[in-house]
Design a protein around this motif. Structure first.
Motif, PDB file in Angstrom:
ATOM      1  N   HIS A 160     -14.927 -13.382 -31.048  1.00  0.00           N
ATOM      2  CA  HIS A 160     -14.044 -14.461 -30.329  1.00  0.00           C
ATOM      3  C   HIS A 160     -14.910 -15.235 -29.908  1.00  0.00           C
ATOM      4  O   HIS A 160     -16.227 -15.458 -29.776  1.00  0.00           O
ATOM      5  CB  HIS A 160     -13.415 -13.730 -29.149  1.00  0.00           C
ATOM      6  CG  HIS A 160     -14.151 -13.221 -28.027  1.00  0.00           C
ATOM      7  ND1 HIS A 160     -15.329 -12.056 -28.075  1.00  0.00           N
ATOM      8  CD2 HIS A 160     -14.775 -13.908 -26.799  1.00  0.00           C
ATOM      9  CE1 HIS A 160     -15.874 -12.012 -27.001  1.00  0.00           C
ATOM     10  NE2 HIS A 160     -15.688 -12.929 -26.235  1.00  0.00           N
ATOM     11  N   ILE A 177     -10.053  -9.172 -24.584  1.00  0.00           N
ATOM     12  CA  ILE A 177     -10.573  -9.016 -25.689  1.00  0.00           C
ATOM     13  C   ILE A 177     -11.268  -7.842 -25.614  1.00  0.00           C
ATOM     14  O   ILE A 177     -12.464  -7.656 -24.940  1.00  0.00           O
ATOM     15  CB  ILE A 177     -11.398 -10.172 -26.185  1.00  0.00           C
ATOM     16  CG1 ILE A 177     -10.626 -11.326 -26.025  1.00  0.00           C
ATOM     17  CG2 ILE A 177     -12.314 -10.007 -27.182  1.00  0.00           C
ATOM     18  CD1 ILE A 177     -11.302 -12.613 -26.052  1.00  0.00           C
ATOM     19  N   ARG A 231     -18.668 -18.411 -31.366  1.00  0.00           N
ATOM     20  CA  ARG A 231     -18.233 -16.916 -31.800  1.00  0.00           C
ATOM     21  C   ARG A 231     -19.274 -15.960 -31.477  1.00  0.00           C
ATOM     22  O   ARG A 231     -20.319 -16.241 -31.729  1.00  0.00           O
ATOM     23  CB  ARG A 231     -17.905 -16.993 -33.248  1.00  0.00           C
ATOM     24  CG  ARG A 231     -17.596 -15.580 -33.784  1.00  0.00           C
ATOM     25  CD  ARG A 231     -16.980 -15.665 -35.314  1.00  0.00           C
ATOM     26  NE  ARG A 231     -17.171 -14.536 -35.985  1.00  0.00           N
ATOM     27  CZ  ARG A 231     -15.782 -14.078 -36.258  1.00  0.00           C
ATOM     28  NH1 ARG A 231     -14.690 -14.576 -36.248  1.00  0.00           N
ATOM     29  NH2 ARG A 231     -15.943 -12.843 -36.714  1.00  0.00           N
ATOM     30  N   VAL A 238      -9.751 -15.185 -32.158  1.00  0.00           N
ATOM     31  CA  VAL A 238     -10.166 -13.765 -32.119  1.00  0.00           C
ATOM     32  C   VAL A 238     -10.120 -13.016 -33.228  1.00  0.00           C
ATOM     33  O   VAL A 238      -9.129 -13.377 -34.128  1.00  0.00           O
ATOM     34  CB  VAL A 238      -9.176 -13.197 -31.020  1.00  0.00           C
ATOM     35  CG1 VAL A 238      -9.599 -13.644 -29.655  1.00  0.00           C
ATOM     36  CG2 VAL A 238      -7.613 -13.179 -31.317  1.00  0.00           C
ATOM     37  N   VAL A 272      -8.586 -20.449 -28.242  1.00  0.00           N
ATOM     38  CA  VAL A 272      -9.298 -19.131 -28.406  1.00  0.00           C
ATOM     39  C   VAL A 272      -9.115 -18.457 -29.940  1.00  0.00           C
ATOM     40  O   VAL A 272      -7.871 -18.738 -30.527  1.00  0.00           O
ATOM     41  CB  VAL A 272      -8.582 -17.809 -27.668  1.00  0.00           C
ATOM     42  CG1 VAL A 272      -9.369 -16.521 -27.593  1.00  0.00           C
ATOM     43  CG2 VAL A 272      -8.318 -18.104 -26.102  1.00  0.00           C
ATOM     44  N   THR A 328     -14.736  -6.934 -30.509  1.00  0.00           N
ATOM     45  CA  THR A 328     -14.129  -7.938 -31.140  1.00  0.00           C
ATOM     46  C   THR A 328     -14.583  -9.246 -31.209  1.00  0.00           C
ATOM     47  O   THR A 328     -14.978 -10.125 -30.029  1.00  0.00           O
ATOM     48  CB  THR A 328     -12.513  -7.876 -30.358  1.00  0.00           C
ATOM     49  OG1 THR A 328     -12.241  -6.869 -30.537  1.00  0.00           O
ATOM     50  CG2 THR A 328     -11.776  -8.926 -31.069  1.00  0.00           C
ATOM     51  N   SER A 369     -12.255 -10.634 -20.526  1.00  0.00           N
ATOM     52  CA  SER A 369     -10.844 -10.906 -20.325  1.00  0.00           C
ATOM     53  C   SER A 369     -10.692 -12.139 -19.390  1.00  0.00           C
ATOM     54  O   SER A 369     -11.709 -12.511 -18.786  1.00  0.00           O
ATOM     55  CB  SER A 369     -10.042  -9.733 -19.789  1.00  0.00           C
ATOM     56  OG  SER A 369     -10.497  -9.485 -18.684  1.00  0.00           O
TER      57      SER A 369
END
Length: 118
Positions: free
Chosen positions: A90, A84, A46, A67, A65, A88, A55
């Motif tokens: 992820h 993304i 993360r 997110v 994934v 954000t 992306s």
């Protein structure tokens, strides 16, 4: 003054770990483009990109994934596109038994330099 046209033959991109860069910051300031291969069990913990969208388009395999703040789970198979936005959280991982290959775009450019490629 225009920039030169860049043509990268299959397998001839600049390698950095499991990433083959096809377009780097020295080629264009607008984005970085690479093909990333994740072996089974491999992934990226993360994290968050500031002022940069991340992306990818899954070419082979299924990419797991997670997110957003809530860690929304997405199983992205071949042909799936994920964008993304900057800021954000992820994480991505190959939980399968075969390699996962993705076409990865970071925009604007600079990602290659932040990970140490010059």
């Amino acid at each position: 003054m225009s920039r030169p046209v860049v043509v990268v033959e299959p397998g001839q991109g600049q390698r950095f770990g499991n990433v083959e860069f096809l377009a780097r910051t020295e080629d264009t300031p607008y984005f970085n483009l690479g093909i990333v291969t994740f072996a089974p069990g491999q992934g990226v913990e993360r994290h968050v990109h500031r002022a940069e969208d991340d992306s990818f388009l899954v070419l082979e395999g299924t990419l797991s994934v997670a997110v957003g703040e809530e860690g929304r789970a997405v199983e992205a198979g071949p042909g799936t596109f994920v964008l993304i936005p900057d800021g954000t959280p992820h994480a991505i991982q190959n939980r399968g038994t075969t390699d996962v290959r993705i076409l990865n775009v970071h925009a604007p450019g600079g990602f290659d330099r932040r990970i140490g490629l010059r």
